[in-house]
Design a protein around this motif. Structure first.
Motif, mmCIF file in Angstrom:
data_model
loop_
_atom_site.group_PDB
_atom_site.id
_atom_site.type_symbol
_atom_site.label_atom_id
_atom_site.label_comp_id
_atom_site.label_asym_id
_atom_site.label_seq_id
_atom_site.Cartn_x
_atom_site.Cartn_y
_atom_site.Cartn_z
ATOM 1 N N VAL B 36 0.869 -1.180 0.000
ATOM 2 C CA VAL B 36 0.000 0.000 0.000
ATOM 3 C C VAL B 36 0.902 1.225 0.000
ATOM 4 O O VAL B 36 1.677 1.434 0.924
ATOM 5 N N LYS B 37 0.800 2.014 -1.061
ATOM 6 C CA LYS B 37 1.660 3.187 -1.152
ATOM 7 C C LYS B 37 0.895 4.426 -0.726
ATOM 8 O O LYS B 37 -0.213 4.680 -1.209
ATOM 9 N N SER B 91 -0.063 4.922 -8.962
ATOM 10 C CA SER B 91 1.199 4.904 -8.240
ATOM 11 C C SER B 91 1.010 4.975 -6.736
ATOM 12 O O SER B 91 1.923 4.659 -5.995
ATOM 13 N N TYR B 92 -0.133 5.472 -6.296
ATOM 14 C CA TYR B 92 -0.385 5.533 -4.863
ATOM 15 C C TYR B 92 -1.745 4.920 -4.563
ATOM 16 O O TYR B 92 -2.655 4.986 -5.387
ATOM 17 N N ASP B 93 -1.865 4.355 -3.375
ATOM 18 C CA ASP B 93 -3.150 3.793 -2.965
ATOM 19 C C ASP B 93 -3.881 4.694 -1.985
ATOM 20 O O ASP B 93 -5.107 4.693 -1.920
ATOM 21 N N VAL B 94 -3.082 5.444 -1.222
ATOM 22 C CA VAL B 94 -3.661 6.360 -0.243
ATOM 23 C C VAL B 94 -3.030 7.733 -0.478
ATOM 24 O O VAL B 94 -1.826 7.826 -0.650
ATOM 25 N N LEU B 111 -11.352 9.029 -6.170
ATOM 26 C CA LEU B 111 -11.425 8.595 -4.772
ATOM 27 C C LEU B 111 -12.530 7.573 -4.530
ATOM 28 O O LEU B 111 -13.574 7.602 -5.155
ATOM 29 N N TRP B 112 -12.264 6.687 -3.563
ATOM 30 C CA TRP B 112 -13.193 5.632 -3.231
ATOM 31 C C TRP B 112 -14.262 6.145 -2.258
ATOM 32 O O TRP B 112 -13.948 6.795 -1.267
ATOM 33 N N ASP B 320 -9.747 5.057 -5.805
ATOM 34 C CA ASP B 320 -10.802 4.132 -6.191
ATOM 35 C C ASP B 320 -10.277 2.940 -6.970
ATOM 36 O O ASP B 320 -10.692 1.814 -6.752
ATOM 37 N N LYS B 321 -9.348 3.153 -7.878
ATOM 38 C CA LYS B 321 -8.938 2.024 -8.726
ATOM 39 C C LYS B 321 -7.697 1.323 -8.182
ATOM 40 O O LYS B 321 -7.025 0.603 -8.899
ATOM 41 N N SER B 322 -7.413 1.531 -6.915
ATOM 42 C CA SER B 322 -6.288 0.818 -6.328
ATOM 43 C C SER B 322 -6.631 -0.660 -6.203
ATOM 44 O O SER B 322 -7.728 -1.016 -5.778
ATOM 45 N N PRO B 323 -5.695 -1.543 -6.568
ATOM 46 C CA PRO B 323 -6.002 -2.974 -6.448
ATOM 47 C C PRO B 323 -6.030 -3.444 -4.998
ATOM 48 O O PRO B 323 -6.544 -4.512 -4.693
ATOM 49 N N ASN B 324 -5.470 -2.618 -4.093
ATOM 50 C CA ASN B 324 -5.417 -3.029 -2.691
ATOM 51 C C ASN B 324 -6.234 -2.111 -1.817
ATOM 52 O O ASN B 324 -5.841 -1.781 -0.695
ATOM 53 N N ARG B 325 -7.382 -1.677 -2.340
ATOM 54 C CA ARG B 325 -8.044 -0.605 -1.605
ATOM 55 C C ARG B 325 -8.587 -1.031 -0.258
ATOM 56 O O ARG B 325 -8.688 -0.211 0.663
ATOM 57 N N GLU B 326 -8.937 -2.288 -0.104
ATOM 58 C CA GLU B 326 -9.404 -2.725 1.218
ATOM 59 C C GLU B 326 -8.288 -2.564 2.235
ATOM 60 O O GLU B 326 -8.478 -2.002 3.310
ATOM 61 N N ALA B 327 -7.095 -3.075 1.855
ATOM 62 C CA ALA B 327 -5.950 -2.960 2.759
ATOM 63 C C ALA B 327 -5.622 -1.492 2.996
ATOM 64 O O ALA B 327 -5.300 -1.086 4.120
#
Lengths: 286, 432, 304
Positions: B36-37, B91-94, B111-112, B320-327
C-alpha cells in the motif's frame, strides 16, 4: 589630444566593467548573505545589508548529520548525490553515443545528413509538459519511477540532440587530412574516430560535456513529477520543497541554493577555457 | 532515399517494439504482502519520524500488508496525485487530499466512496464539521485529518494598554481598533492575508459566514454576491480606508500576517493554528512571546451566529482504482484511529470529539506547552467553521474570486461589481 | 539539400559509407526517438480527443475541436501575447547587453579577464536557484529590491512587486535576462575575438570612428554568431516554464501565464489532457516555424 581621449575611454571602460561586475555579483551576494543569516536578521526592516549575527548554522544543518530540524534539510546531501549521479551518467552516455552519431554526420557526407540533423533538433521543439504524462505512464509500467534511471533516460532524450549538434560542429573543424592519413594507413572508421578525431577535438568534447552536465543538473519539472523519495530525488526538487504550505524556510532555501549552485559553477569555472572555445566553434561554424 | 527510409524504418520499428513491451508489461508480485503506497505531505501534523513510526506499527500488526509512505511539499501534492491517476495500477493507494480538491477529485473518479464503510460510532464521535471536509454531495470519501481553521489572535499587551476587552463582534473590534490607533499604540491594528491568493478567500469565508451569508443556496446558485457578501467586501475596503487594517494586507499571505503580528505591529489577526506556537512561545521567531491570546473569531452583530471561521483541513483518502483498496482503507482507519491520534496529538489535534471531554481533555492539554490554550480554542471554534464550496471547478473559480477581491480592495471595481463578475464566472464554469 | 553533389564513387565505397553511417547513427537515434516518439505520437492522438487525466487512454474523439477552441479563445491569445512579449523583450535586451558586454571585454579594459570569468557564474547557476534567489529579492517586505529603491529614495513605500501583473512579468524577465545574458555575451565575445585585428586597425587608420567600425566591420562578421545566439535563445524563451513556476506560478491574475504554463494548467490543474495536447502542438508548430526561419537565414550565410 589623442592620449587624453584614450585615457578617457580607458576610464570609461573600467567604469563600465565595474558596473557590470556589480550587477553580476549583487544578487549572488544577497543570496549568500541570506544563507549566513539568522531568521531575525533576515526579517529586519529596513534590510540589514550585512547580517548582525552571521552564522554558519544553516550550512551545518544541512551538511552535518543529525543536526537538521526539517526532513528536507537532512536529506539534502542525498539529493546532491542523486543529482551528481544522474548528471554524470547522462553526460557520459551522451558523449559516447553522441560522438558516434556526430562523427557520422560530420564526416561521412551522408546524403540525408541534413534531414537527420534537423530531425534530431526538432525533437527539442516539443514542450516538455506534454511529454511528462506519457513518459510517466511508461515509467510506471516499467517500475522505474523514483529511480535514477528514469531521469537518466529522460534527460538523454533531450541532451542527446544537443550533444550531437555540438559535437558535429566540433568534429567538422578537425582537419580532414589527419583522418585521411589514418584511413589510408588501413585504420577503420571507428578506429579513426577514437585515435584521431577525438583527441584533436578534445577541447570541444570537454565543453560539450560541460554543457550537457549543466543541462542535466538544471532540470526541474521531470524530476519533480518522476521522483519523490530520497532514492532518486534531485537537488532542484529538494530546493522547491523548502516551500511549505504556508511558510517558506528562506534561510534553508538560500543555503540549499548556494550548495546546489556550487558544483555547476565550480565545474564551469574550472573548465571555462573550454566554454569559450565551445561557444566560438558554435559561433564561427554555426 | 533508400538509406533514409531504411534507417528510419528500423528505428521506428525498434521504438514501437520497446514501447509495446513497456505497455504490455505489468509486473506484479505473484505472492507476498500487498503493498500500500501512501502519499503524504511534509509539515503536515506529525513529523515524518512519527508518521514512519505509525507505519511501522501498522506493518507489524498486519503481516500481509506492507505500507510505504512518501512525502512531498504541498505545492507538488496536487500535481503528483493527478499524475499518479494516469497510471494503472495507480502509483499511490492512499493520498492526502486538501479540502479544496475533494470536489474535483470526486468528479474525476479518483477517490473511493467509503460512506458505507464508516460505522455509526465513528460517524458520531468525529466532529461533524470535520466530515464536511471529506464529503461531497452527501457521500464520504476519506477520513478527516489535520483539522485546521483560522483562529482569532490578539495581542494581550496592546489590549491591556488600550483598556479594551477582547472583542466578540467585528463592530466591537472596529471600536477597539480605533481606540488603539488613537492612542498611538499600533499604526494599523488589524492585519489580514488579502493577497491575490487562496488566503484571501479564507478570510472572506470567515467574514461572509460571520455576516450570516453563504456561498451558495440550496440549489447551488451563488449567493456570495448578494447584499450580505457585498456588505462584507465594503466593510473590508472601509477598514483599510480608515487606516485600521494594514494596507499592505492586500499583498499578504499567512506568513506575512505571522511576521507582522510577531513583531508586535498588529493587535488583531486571523491565522491558522501554526502561528500560535511560533508567535506565543518561540523567542527566536517572535517578539510578542507570552502576549498572545487566542479567541473565537468574531461575527457581525445581527448575523445570528456567535462566530464563523474557515475550515481548511485535509483528509486521507483511498484511490478508487487501487487494487489493494481494502488494505489501504485499513491503514487509513488505523492512522486516524482514536488511540493513534491520542498518542501523537502533540503535533496534531485529534478529530475525535471524545478527546476533548473529561479526562481525555486534561491529558490532551498536558501534552505540550501550547495545548492548554489551543485545545480549548479548537474545540470551541470547530463547531463554527465552514468549508469552501465543494465544486469540481473550484480551482478555476477560486482564481476568479481572488481577482475579484483584489480588484475591489484596490478600488478598480466596486465591491458589488467585482462579486457579480465572480458570480458570472461561477455560472459559466458550472454550466460546462 | 545543400550538400554539394558527390561525384559518383565506386558502389562499394558509397555503400560502405552508408553502412557505417547507419550503425554510427543508430544508438543515438534509437535513444532519442525510442524515448520521445511514442510520447509525441500519443500526445498527437490525444490532441484530437477529450481525454481526462484520470483515464488517459485516448477517448472521446472530437476532431479538431480542441485546436479550434484555443485558437478562438482569448485566454490562449493572451498567453501568446505574453509569451511574445517575454521573448522579444528578453532576447532583445539580452542581445543588446550581450553585445555591449562582448565589446567591452574585447576592448580589454583593466580587469577584463575577471569580468569574463565572472560572467560564467550567473549562467551556471541552476534555474530553480536563480528563481528562488530573485523571488527573495522581490519579496514585498524584506527583499533587496524594495530596500534598495526605498533607501535610494526612488519609492516612498514598499511595493508588492510580484502582486502587480505588469511589474511581475517584467521582473521575471529581469531574472531571466540576468541568467541568460552571459551566454550571448560569451558567444559574441568569442566571435569578436576571431575577427582579424588587421581589419580593425586598418579601419581605424583610415579614420573610421567607433560607430563606423562597429557597423561596417564587426557587425557583418558577427552575423552568424548573432543568429546562432538568437535561434537558441528565442526558442528557449518561447518555451519558458521553470522560472515562471518558481517565481510567480502564473500569477498574479494570470499575469505571467505563458503558453507553456497554460499547457501545464490545462493538463495538470484542469485535468484536460486533450486540450493540453492540442496546446503542445500549437506551441511546437510555432517554435518549429521560428527555428526553421532562423536556420534558413543561418545556413544561407554558411553557403556563401
Amino acid at each position: 589630444m589623442k592620449t587624453s581621449r584614450q585615457l578617457g575611454s580607458k576610464a570609461l571602460y573600467f567604469l563600465l566593467t565595474l558596473v557590470a561586475l556589480l550587477v553580476i555579483y549583487a544578487p549572488i551576494a544577497w543570496l549568500f548573505l541570506a544563507s549566513i543569516s539568522t531568521r531575525a536578521d533576515l526579517l529586519a526592516t529596513p534590510p540589514r545589508w550585512i547580517p548582525e549575527h552571521p552564522t554558519l548554522k544553516n550550512y551545518l544543518d544541512i551538511l552535518v548529520p543529525g543536526t537538521a530540524v526539517s526532513e528536507v534539510a537532512r536529506t539534502f546531501k542525498i539529493t546532491l548525490g542523486n543529482s551528481l549521479l544522474v548528471a554524470l551518467t547522462t553526460t557520459a552516455i551522451s558523449l559516447v553515443i553522441g560522438s558516434l552519431a556526430a562523427y557520422a554526420l560530420a564526416r561521412l557526407r551522408l546524403p540525408f545528413r541534413n534531414t537527420v540533423f534537423f530531425g534530431v533538433l526538432s525533437v527539442r521543439m516539443i514542450p516538455e509538459i506534454s511529454l511528462v504524462i506519457p513518459l510517466y505512464i511508461i515509467a510506471a509500467r516499467l517500475s522505474i519511477l523514483n529511480k535514477p534511471i528514469v531521469l537518466i533516460l529522460t534527460y538523454l532524450s533531450f541532451a542527446l540532440p544537443f550533444t550531437i549538434w555540438m559535437l558535429t560542429t566540433f568534429f567538422e573543424t578537425v582537419p580532414e587530412e589527419l583522418e585521411d592519413a589514418a584511413l589510408i594507413d588501413g585504420s577503420s572508421r571507428l578506429n579513426t574516430l577514437f585515435r584521431v578525431v577525438i583527441p584533436v577535438a578534445a577541447p570541444g568534447i570537454i565543453s560539450t560535456a560541460l554543457f550537457t552536465f549543466l543541462l542535466a543538473w538544471d532540470e526541474f519539472f521531470f524530476a519533480l513529477i518522476f521522483t519523490s523519495t530520497v532514492a532518486a530525488k534531485t537537488v532542484p526538487v529538494a530546493i522547491a520543497e523548502f516551500t511549505g504550505r504556508y511558510a517558506v524556510d528562506i534561510t534553508a532555501m538560500m543555503t540549499g541554493g548556494i550548495l546546489a549552485a556550487l558544483p555547476p559553477v565550480l565545474l564551469a569555472l574550472i573548465f571555462q577555457r573550454f566554454i569559450v572555445s565551445g561557444l566560438s566553434a558554435g559561433a564561427v561554424k554555426g | 532515399m533508400r538509406a533514409v527510409s531504411r534507417l528510419f524504418f528500423v528505428v521506428v520499428l525498434l521504438a514501437v517494439v520497446v514501447m509495446s513491451a513497456a505497455g504490455c508489461a505489468a509486473p506484479q508480485q505473484a505472492g507476498g504482502p500487498k503493498v500500500v503506497k501512501v502519499l503524504a505531505m511534509q509539515q503536515a501534523g506529525p513529523t515524518p519520524e512519527e508518521m514512519n513510526a505509525i507505519v511501522a506499527k501498522f506493518n507489524e500488526s498486519s503481516p500481509d500488508v506492507k505500507v510505504e509512505i512518501e512525502y512531498v511539499s504541498y505545492d507538488a501534492l496536487h500535481d503528483k496525485i493527478v499524475t499518479a491517476m494516469a497510471t494503472n495500477p495507480p502509483s499511490y493507494d492512499v493520498v492526502l487530499v486538501d479540502d479544496i480538491w475533494y470536489a474535483e477529485f470526486v468528479k474525476n473518479g479518483y477517490l473511493w466512496d467509503v460512506t458505507d464503510k464508516i460505522d455509526q460510532n465513528t460517524k458520531q464521535e468525529v466532529f461533524s464539521t470535520a466530515w464536511d471536509i471529506t464529503s461531497v454531495n452527501g457521500r464520504i470519501y476519506g477520513m478527516p485529518w489535520l483539522l485546521d481553521q483560522k483562529y482569532f489572535y490578539y495581542n494581550t499587551e496592546i489590549l491591556e494598554k488600550a483598556g479594551v476587552d477582547v472583542p466578540q463582534t467585528w463592530e466591537d473590534l472596529i471600536e477597539a481598533s480605533r481606540k488603539i490607533k488613537e492612542m498611538g499604540l499600533v499604526e494599523y491594528p488589524i492585519v489580514w492575508s488579502w493577497a491575490q491568493a487562496e488566503a484571501a478567500i479564507c478570510d472572506f469565508v470567515a467574514l461572509l459566514y460571520g455576516n450570516g451569508g453563504s456561498f451558495v443556496d440550496s440549489n447551488g446558485n451563488p449567493t456570495f454576491n448578494n447584499e450580505k457578501g457585498v456588505q462584507v467586501v465594503e466593510w473590508m475596503v472601509k477598514t483599510v480606508d480608515e487606516g485600521l487594517s494594514n494596507p499592505a494586507s492586500i499583498s499578504y499571505v499567512e506568513e506575512d500576517v505571522r511576521n507582522v503580528f510577531s513583531q508586535g505591529k498588529a493587535a488583531f489577526a486571523l491565522n491558522w493554528l501554526y502561528m500560535y506556537d511560533l508567535a506565543a512561545l518561540n523567542p527566536d521567531e517572535s517578539q510578542v512571546v507570552g502576549k498572545v491570546g487566542l479567541g473565537l473569531v468574531p461575527a457581525f452583530k445581527g448575523s445570528g451566529v456567535p462566530s464563523a471561521t474557515i475550515n481548511g483541513s485535509m483528509g486521507f483518502s483511498v484511490i478508487d482504482k487501487s487494487p489493494n483498496r481494502e488494505a489501504a482503507w485499513e491503514y487509513v482507519k488505523f492512522l486516524t484511529s482514536e488511540p493513534i491520534q491520542k498518542e501523537y496529538s502533540a503535533h496534531l489535534l485529534p478529530v475525535w470529539s471524545g478527546n476533548y471531554e473529561g479526562q481525555a481533555l486534561e491529558e490532551l492539554k498536558s501534552l505540550n506547552e501550547s495545548n492548554p490554550v489551543t485545545v480549548p480554542a479548537f474545540s470551541a471554534q470547530i463547531v463554527y467553521s465552514h468549508v469552501r464550496p465543494k465544486v469540481p471547478f473550484y480551482p478555476e473559480f477560486s482564481k476568479a474570486l481572488q481577482l475579484a477581491l483584489q480588484e475591489a480592495l484596490t478600488k478598480q471595481k466596486s465591491p458589488a461589481q467585482a462579486l457579480n463578475d465572480a458570480a458570472a464566472k461561477w455560472n459559466e464554469l458550472a454550466s460546462k | 539539400m545543400s550538400i554539394p553533389a558527390v561525384k559518383p564513387k565506386p558502389m562499394t565505397l558509397t555503400q560502405q559509407r552508408l553502412r557505417d553511417g547507419f550503425w554510427l547513427l543508430f544508438p543515438g537515434l534509437l535513444v532519442i526517438f525510442g524515448i520521445t516518439l511514442f510520447p509525441i505520437i500519443y500526445t498527437f492522438v490525444l490532441s484530437f480527443t477529450e481525454t481526462p487525466i484520470s483515464n488517459p487512454t485516448p477517448q472521446g474523439f472530437i476532431g479538431i475541436r480542441n485546436y479550434l477552441y484555443f485558437l478562438t479563445n482569448s485566454v490562449f491569445w493572451a498567453a501568446i501575447r505574453r509569451t511574445l512579449y517575454f521573448t522579444i523583450v528578453s532576447v532583445g535586451v539580452e542581445l543588446i547587453l550581450g553585445m555591449g558586454l562582448a565589446l567591452l571585454i574585447h576592448a580589454r579594459p583593466f580587469g577584463w579577464q575577471f569580468l569574463r570569468t565572472s560572467l560564467i557564474i550567473p549562467w551556471a547557476i541552476p534555474t530553480i536557484v536563480n528563481g528562488a534567489m530573485w523571488r527573495w529579492i522581490y519579496n514585498a517586505d524584506y527583499g533587496a529590491l524594495n530596500g534598495l529603491l526605498f533607501q535610494l529614495g526612488m519609492i516612498d513605500r514598499y511595493r508588492a512587486w510580484l502582486s502587480e501583473p505588469v511589474a511581475a512579468m517584467n521582473l521575471v524577465i529581469v531574472a531571466d535576462i540576468w541568467h541568460s545574458v552571459p551566454f550571448i555575451a560569451l558567444i559574441l565575445q568569442a566571435a569578436l575575438a576571431t575577427i582579424p585585428r588587421e581589419l580593425e586597425e586598418a579601419a581605424a587608420v583610415d579614420g573610421a570612428n567607433v560607430w563606423q567600425r562597429f557597423w561596417n566591420i564587426r557587425f557583418p562578421l558577427l552575423q552568424p554568431a548573432i543568429l546562432v545566439a538568437l535561434v537558441i535563445r528565442t526558442v528557449e524563451a518561447f518555451r519558458v516554464f521553470d522560472i515562471i513556476y518558481v517565481i510567480t506560478q502564473g500569477g498574479p491574475a494570470f499575469g505571467t501565464v505563458t503558453i507553456s504554463y497554460l499547457t501545464y494548467l490545462e493538463s495538470f490543474s484542469y485535468g484536460r489532457l486533450g486540450g493540453g495536447a492540442a496546446l503542445s502542438f500549437l506551441i511546437s508548430a510555432f517554435t518549429l516555424v521560428m527555428a526553421l526561419l532562423y536556420i534558413q537565414l543561418l545556413y544561407r550565410e554558411d553557403l556563401r
